[in-house]
Design an enzyme around this catalytic site. Sequence first.
Site, short mmCIF file in Angstrom:
data_model
loop_
_atom_site.label_atom_id
_atom_site.label_comp_id
_atom_site.label_asym_id
_atom_site.label_seq_id
_atom_site.Cartn_x
_atom_site.Cartn_y
_atom_site.Cartn_z
N ASP A 159 0.40 -2.77 -9.64
CA ASP A 159 0.71 -1.36 -9.42
C ASP A 159 1.23 -0.73 -10.72
O ASP A 159 0.86 0.39 -11.07
CB ASP A 159 1.77 -1.24 -8.31
CG ASP A 159 1.37 -2.03 -7.09
OD1 ASP A 159 0.32 -1.72 -6.51
OD2 ASP A 159 2.09 -2.99 -6.73
N HIS A 187 5.27 -3.52 -2.38
CA HIS A 187 3.87 -3.51 -2.80
C HIS A 187 3.03 -3.12 -1.59
O HIS A 187 2.51 -3.96 -0.86
CB HIS A 187 3.42 -4.89 -3.33
CG HIS A 187 1.93 -4.96 -3.47
ND1 HIS A 187 1.25 -4.25 -4.42
CD2 HIS A 187 0.99 -5.61 -2.74
CE1 HIS A 187 -0.05 -4.47 -4.28
NE2 HIS A 187 -0.23 -5.29 -3.27
#
Length: 328
Positions: A159, A187
């Site tokens: 990410d 996440h």
Amino acid sequence: TRTPVNVTVTGAAGQIGYALLFRIASGHLLGADVPVKLRLLEITPALGAAQGTAMELDDCAFPLLRGIEITDDPNVAFDGANVALLVGARPRTKGMERGDLLEANGGIFKPQGKAINDHAADDIKVLVVGNPANTNALIAQAAAPDVPAERFTAMTRLDHNRAISQLAAKTGAAVSDIKRLTIWGNHSATQYPDIFHAEIAGKNAAEVVGDEAWLADTFIPTVAKRGAAIIEARGASSAASAANAAIDHVHTWVNGTAEGDWTSMGIPSDGSYGVPEGLISSFPVTTKNGTYEIVQGLDINEFSRPRIDASVQELAEERDAVRALGLI
Ligand code: NAI
């Protein structure tokens, strides 16, 4: 000559495993002068495929690769492990409820945590990649009471890298000019990529962008939903980029962050920034000599606060769910 580092990879016959193992063996995980021994853990039906990958690893004649062992027994796989990459997980299938998903993953990460507790080396470092990564890390950690809690981490580096790439594309900056970006929280689609403390060639990134609507309506959803966009385009989930991020995560943990920069890691909270203690949440961290610290003293503005809180709330709900299932 250095003693080889034992690196255990679970889900070794999967897509990420295939992209990951060759880079570990070629020296990208720990350093170009660090020999490694690989232990591949797979479920019994996938042992043949893992064997095939091991044959290809042999065929690369990597100078740093000092051995490969393949097993379906976690007690063997984690014996003497210095680094463990927990990639294999139970994916969500159609019609599966969250409780079923967490329970299935508990069946994987609880015994693996126990095997790490009982057999890994004293300096074991664990990275959980398999989803739901933060909560799987919590389950493994809870099963390993003799291992320092901070050795269990979850991957938000993909990410982080995605956010840097999107920001570079928006501003025309070089990726290498972007520093101090932060992924907060889980996440998952609730994660919050924060550019308010980030710098682009030394200037504040939010000021360079100067467009809060782009942040809210384009940047954040693009980063958070990138995994789904890859599946849509590729017909399979991110694998090479996920493997690359796993390499980055461990390399940074072991070798340190650059002066003036930080990274994002899912780590057990110490209560910083209002994240309840013990939740495995993504934070801005600096690393040095194989240890990490949360970057302290950042001012969290009105834009960021509710977004961090929402993702942390989701983590708390996942924790409560696995607690109710008796997994932690
Ligand atoms: P995959 O399905 O290709 O491979 C998973 C492998 O794990 C399979 O070979 C399977 O046999 C193995 N496995 C299942 N249970 C196991 C067990 N108990 N012990 C050892 N191995 C076991 O999946 P892929 O694409 O490699 O992804 C792996 C995981 O990584 C998934 O959970 C995926 O959601 C997650 N992921 C996480 C990302 C992150 O940023 N944190 C990014 C991308 C993927």
